[in-house]
Design a protein around this motif. Structure first.
Motif, PDB file in Angstrom:
ATOM      1  N   TYR A 110      39.832  52.115  44.706  1.00  0.00           N
ATOM      2  CA  TYR A 110      39.455  51.665  43.358  1.00  0.00           C
ATOM      3  C   TYR A 110      39.146  52.867  42.461  1.00  0.00           C
ATOM      4  O   TYR A 110      38.703  53.916  42.939  1.00  0.00           O
ATOM      5  N   ILE A 130      46.808  46.153  42.618  1.00  0.00           N
ATOM      6  CA  ILE A 130      46.418  44.743  42.691  1.00  0.00           C
ATOM      7  C   ILE A 130      45.454  44.345  41.587  1.00  0.00           C
ATOM      8  O   ILE A 130      45.339  43.166  41.269  1.00  0.00           O
ATOM      9  N   ILE A 131      44.751  45.292  41.030  1.00  0.00           N
ATOM     10  CA  ILE A 131      43.856  44.993  39.905  1.00  0.00           C
ATOM     11  C   ILE A 131      44.124  46.023  38.820  1.00  0.00           C
ATOM     12  O   ILE A 131      44.124  47.215  39.075  1.00  0.00           O
ATOM     13  N   ASP A 181      39.054  46.130  53.540  1.00  0.00           N
ATOM     14  CA  ASP A 181      39.927  44.959  53.411  1.00  0.00           C
ATOM     15  C   ASP A 181      39.691  44.313  52.063  1.00  0.00           C
ATOM     16  O   ASP A 181      38.600  43.856  51.779  1.00  0.00           O
ATOM     17  N   SER A 182      40.695  44.277  51.235  1.00  0.00           N
ATOM     18  CA  SER A 182      40.536  43.750  49.883  1.00  0.00           C
ATOM     19  C   SER A 182      40.307  42.240  49.848  1.00  0.00           C
ATOM     20  O   SER A 182      40.019  41.692  48.802  1.00  0.00           O
ATOM     21  N   ARG A 183      40.420  41.582  51.004  1.00  0.00           N
ATOM     22  CA  ARG A 183      40.226  40.144  51.019  1.00  0.00           C
ATOM     23  C   ARG A 183      38.960  39.730  51.761  1.00  0.00           C
ATOM     24  O   ARG A 183      38.553  38.571  51.693  1.00  0.00           O
ATOM     25  N   GLY A 184      38.337  40.632  52.463  1.00  0.00           N
ATOM     26  CA  GLY A 184      37.151  40.294  53.242  1.00  0.00           C
ATOM     27  C   GLY A 184      35.971  39.979  52.341  1.00  0.00           C
ATOM     28  O   GLY A 184      35.667  40.731  51.426  1.00  0.00           O
ATOM     29  N   SER A 185      35.310  38.904  52.596  1.00  0.00           N
ATOM     30  CA  SER A 185      34.258  38.457  51.676  1.00  0.00           C
ATOM     31  C   SER A 185      33.046  39.370  51.677  1.00  0.00           C
ATOM     32  O   SER A 185      32.276  39.384  50.734  1.00  0.00           O
ATOM     33  N   THR A 186      32.838  40.122  52.743  1.00  0.00           N
ATOM     34  CA  THR A 186      31.682  41.021  52.751  1.00  0.00           C
ATOM     35  C   THR A 186      32.136  42.465  52.696  1.00  0.00           C
ATOM     36  O   THR A 186      31.508  43.347  53.241  1.00  0.00           O
ATOM     37  N   ASP A 187      33.269  42.669  52.045  1.00  0.00           N
ATOM     38  CA  ASP A 187      33.834  44.004  51.960  1.00  0.00           C
ATOM     39  C   ASP A 187      32.852  44.977  51.327  1.00  0.00           C
ATOM     40  O   ASP A 187      32.324  44.725  50.250  1.00  0.00           O
ATOM     41  N   THR A 188      32.602  46.091  52.000  1.00  0.00           N
ATOM     42  CA  THR A 188      31.696  47.116  51.487  1.00  0.00           C
ATOM     43  C   THR A 188      32.522  48.230  50.885  1.00  0.00           C
ATOM     44  O   THR A 188      33.506  48.669  51.474  1.00  0.00           O
ATOM     45  N   GLN A 189      32.099  48.688  49.729  1.00  0.00           N
ATOM     46  CA  GLN A 189      32.776  49.796  49.090  1.00  0.00           C
ATOM     47  C   GLN A 189      32.033  51.098  49.359  1.00  0.00           C
ATOM     48  O   GLN A 189      30.803  51.135  49.334  1.00  0.00           O
ATOM     49  N   PHE A 240      31.787  54.931  47.890  1.00  0.00           N
ATOM     50  CA  PHE A 240      32.115  55.644  46.663  1.00  0.00           C
ATOM     51  C   PHE A 240      32.241  57.144  46.892  1.00  0.00           C
ATOM     52  O   PHE A 240      31.541  57.735  47.721  1.00  0.00           O
TER      53      PHE A 240
END
Lengths: 115, 111
Positions: free
Chosen positions: A33, A55-56, A96-104, A106
């Protein structure tokens, strides 16, 4: 050893110039990102790539062009820099861009100042 | 209207105090929730995810109220090292995750 790295850390340039910021992650993540943090500290998504695919793409001037040569790298090129582009730009990655608990995770940020 | 709203603070508290931050989000389709911490001139780092049942990590407790679209963070026994900006983050997933950040709440813990 750094998980997400960005270069340069500081960038001071004149209006109208073209500049690039580079980002690399060694976490094996699929998604990367670019965020912009303005003077009011508001962190806003600009772009996201998943396995080199865009994707975004938020409402960002087309002077900003991201490029992902491989899934570990996401670069940001900015044409015709304007005063309002001055901000801190953060790169981030997540597994994983689809995982609901995806941690970023930075990168340290690139502080861009346009004079 | 912003997706995520936070009181910017600053919250100035003495060491040992208990302090609570609140955050509201506008999109009922938001699916996951986080608190990040950002130190001055540094990058944001994940503090904790927020689960519907509420969750605790040491001195930190996070709560989620989906009906009111409200997230909270409670810090007990504040330490000087807790001084930072706390960012509320929500994830709205369509085909891919999209994260929306609040502008942060600044905490100053004083001796």
């Amino acid at each position: 050893d750094t998980a997400v790295s960005q270069t340069p850390k500081y960038l001071v340039t004149q209006m109208g110039n073209d500049k690039s910021i580079k980002c690399e992650q060694n976490l094996g993540h699929d998604t990367m990102y670019w965020y912009k943090q303005d003077s009011k500290k508001f962190l806003k998504i600009m772009f996201s790539y998943n396995n080199k695919e865009l994707i975004i793409n938020e409402t960002v001037p087309n002077r900003f062009s991201p490029k992902s040569p491989d899934k570990a790298h996401l670069n940001l090129h900015i044409n015709s820099l304007e005063l309002g582009d001055s901000a801190v730009y953060f790169c981030a990655s997540s597994q994983d861009s689809r995982g609901s608990t995806d941690t970023q995770y930075f990168g340290p940020g690139t502080r861009l100042t346009v004079l | 209207r912003k997706e995520v709203e936070q009181d910017p603070g600053p919250f100035n508290v003495p060491e040992g105090a208990t302090v609570a931050f609140n955050c509201t989000y506008s999109n009922s389709a938001s699916q996951s929730f986080f608190w990040y911490r950002q130190d001055c001139r540094k990058e944001p780092k994940l503090l904790m995810s927020v689960y519907s049942s509420g969750n605790e990590d040491g001195r930190f407790t996070a709560q989620l109220n989906r009906a009111s679209q409200y997230i909270s963070l409670l810090i007990r026994d504040s330490k000087l090292s807790d001084s930072a900006t706390y960012l509320c983050v929500v994830n709205i997933r369509d085909n891919f995750n999209k994260f929306y950040f609040g502008s942060g709440t600044k905490l100053n813990v004083k001796p």
